[in-house]
Design an enzyme around this catalytic site. Structure first.
Site, mmCIF file in Angstrom:
data_model
loop_
_atom_site.group_PDB
_atom_site.id
_atom_site.type_symbol
_atom_site.label_atom_id
_atom_site.label_comp_id
_atom_site.label_asym_id
_atom_site.label_seq_id
_atom_site.Cartn_x
_atom_site.Cartn_y
_atom_site.Cartn_z
ATOM 1 C CG ASP A 162 0.008 -4.057 2.639
ATOM 2 O OD1 ASP A 162 -0.504 -3.459 3.789
ATOM 3 O OD2 ASP A 162 0.539 -3.379 1.672
ATOM 4 C CG HIS A 184 -0.184 0.275 2.522
ATOM 5 N ND1 HIS A 184 -0.024 -0.892 3.092
ATOM 6 C CD2 HIS A 184 0.166 1.312 3.081
ATOM 7 C CE1 HIS A 184 0.706 -0.393 4.473
ATOM 8 N NE2 HIS A 184 0.644 0.982 4.238
ATOM 9 C CB SER A 239 0.248 -4.723 6.730
ATOM 10 O OG SER A 239 -1.102 -4.493 6.123
ATOM 11 N N GLY A 290 4.147 5.967 8.655
ATOM 12 C CA GLY A 290 5.778 6.173 8.362
ATOM 13 C C GLY A 290 6.118 4.705 8.531
ATOM 14 C CB SER A 320 3.497 1.676 6.145
ATOM 15 O OG SER A 320 2.369 1.622 6.843
#
Length: 447
Positions: A236, A206, A334, A317, A319
């Site tokens: 993801d 994502h 995720s 941030g 992720s």
């Protein structure tokens, strides 16, 4: 002697009771002070995106009328526009409009001209939406003649191409957990992987669609690579191919702060209850436990299945950042709910599934089938699995987080009540002992 022992016991009891009062009071005070405001606990992805509203506006209004978008210091989307009519449309949509002279089409035409010019190693250019310029930079390896030739190309394009020299040398090397940025937002690098020919960063899907260009700094001076594959929603994960095809030295390390890193030597499947670590560019190194497997999360952007559920905190941030244990790679961040002030739930894309789907393996790793919580065989000459990271300070931060948990109000009150009872009891016992001693003295004196 017996009386001396009794006095020691009473003193120890009083000290323990006072200590209990202090600890219980701290638990209650901190827990109440950290009580979060009423807010939705719905899961969310953790990429620090620019603005969905701004991106939608740019897409709808077109590249001839807009010149990019960003988020201001107050978190509001800002869209660069070229005319008053477009500015009014942006304001009606609830965003801030900024009038500029050059459209996105003009800016992209300028970069196309730069790409067509003879290649000069050590140079880079990027679109600066705020200044409405194309900024071209050259590092210290660029010769004077090459820089003059590129400056001539820029002058032929127009005054909105800005030339500047920069210190250092452009490089694409990056360790896991360091920040990666694009016009879409900011994420964290996960693990370095390879298909045997080229090296990639495996991060969250994502974070950006295929074609997203990523940089290692906020000014666009250090291009890392481009997203070449991924899956989101459903899964993801995504692959960012290094600009020069290679990850460089330290590719098997995950950054944990203070210039230190953990050496990753294999992949594995986590177990429920296992202690794991997560590192991210926003909140750094954090630890917790795996609470469930095969989790499904319905993000606003779509549903993702087969995730690892943990009680490790994470923030926007983080992720794409790596999750690992004892040098074994387990997954990439995720999304989730909560933050590192009040805690929360964070979900991770399992790494083996992503790597199998993408046809890659860890850079510099040993065997890829380590069991949960065990270490894979390290390559010859490499540090032991996880040995290069000093994680001794994590327990302290975890203890503080537990003390400040708002759920500790009840236990804290119980500790305070128990301590008060102990103090009253020791005071009554001492008073009773003094009364009996006085009676004995009185009887001996006046018997």
């Amino acid at each position: 002697m017996r009386h001396a022992r009794r006095r020691i016991v009473r003193r120890v009891t009083r000290l323990a009771a006072v200590g209990g009062l202090l600890v219980g009071s701290a638990m209650v005070t901190r827990a109440v002070a950290s009580e979060p405001p009423d807010a939705s606990t719905a899961p969310r992805t953790l990429a620090r995106t620019a603005s969905g509203a701004g991106a939608d506006l740019v897409s709808r209004l077109g590249t001839d009328r807009t010149a990019g978008h960003w988020v201001d210091s107050d978190g509001r989307p800002v869209v660069a526009v070229t005319d008053a009519r477009t500015a009014e449309a942006v304001r009606r949509a609830g965003a801030t409009a900024k009038r500029v002279r050059h459209s996105m089409s003009e800016l992209r035409s300028a970069t196309a001209t730069l790409r067509a010019a003879p290649r000069v190693p050590g140079t880079a250019w990027a679109l600066d939406y705020r200044s409405n310029e194309v900024v071209v930079r050259g590092d210290r390896t660029v010769s004077g003649s090459d820089w003059s030739r590129l400056t001539g190309v820029a002058e032929g394009i127009g005054g909105f191409v800005h030339m500047e020299r920069t210190e250092g040398v452009f490089t694409t090397r990056l360790n896991g957990a360091e920040p990666i940025l694009s016009t879409a937002g900011r994420c964290s690098a996960g693990f370095n992987v390879t298909d045997g020919t080229r090296d990639f960063i495996l991060t969250a899907g994502h974070c950006g669609p295929t074609g997203s260009v990523w940089f290692g700094d906020g000014r666009g001076e250090r291009q890392i690579g481009r997203t070449v594959a991924g899956s989101f929603p459903g899964d993801d994960f995504s692959l960012v191919e290094y600009a020069n095809g290679k990850a460089g030295e330290g590719a098997d390390l995950v950054a944990v702060g203070d210039g230190k890193g953990v050496r990753i030597t294999g992949t594995g499947e986590p177990a429920v209850g296992q202690r794991v670590f997560r590192s991210g560019s926003t909140s750094g190194l954090r630890d917790g436990r795996v609470t469930a497997l095969d989790a499904t999360v319905n993000y606003p952007e779509g549903t993702v299945t087969g995730l690892i559920e943990t009680d490790v905190c994470a923030e926007p941030g983080d992720s794409g950042g790596p999750m690992f244990s004892e040098g074994i790679a387990l997954g990439v961040t995720s999304g989730g709910s909560g933050d590192c002030d009040k805690g929360g739930t964070t979900f991770f894309q399992p790494l083996p599934e992503a790597m199998e789907s993408l046809g890659v393996r860890l850079v510099g790793s040993g065997r890829q089938d380590a069991a949960a919580g065990t270490s894979a065989t390290a390559p010859p000459g490499a540090a032991a699995s996880g040995a290069s990271a000093p994680v001794t300070g994590v327990e302290g931060s975890t203890l503080l987080a537990r003390l400040t948990d708002r759920r500790n109000v009840g236990p804290g009150l119980l500790i305070v009540a128990g301590s008060l009872v102990a103090l009253v009891a020791t005071r009554w016992i001492r008073a009773e002992a003094d009364r009996k001693a006085y009676q004995r003295h009185y009887s001996a004196t006046w018997g």
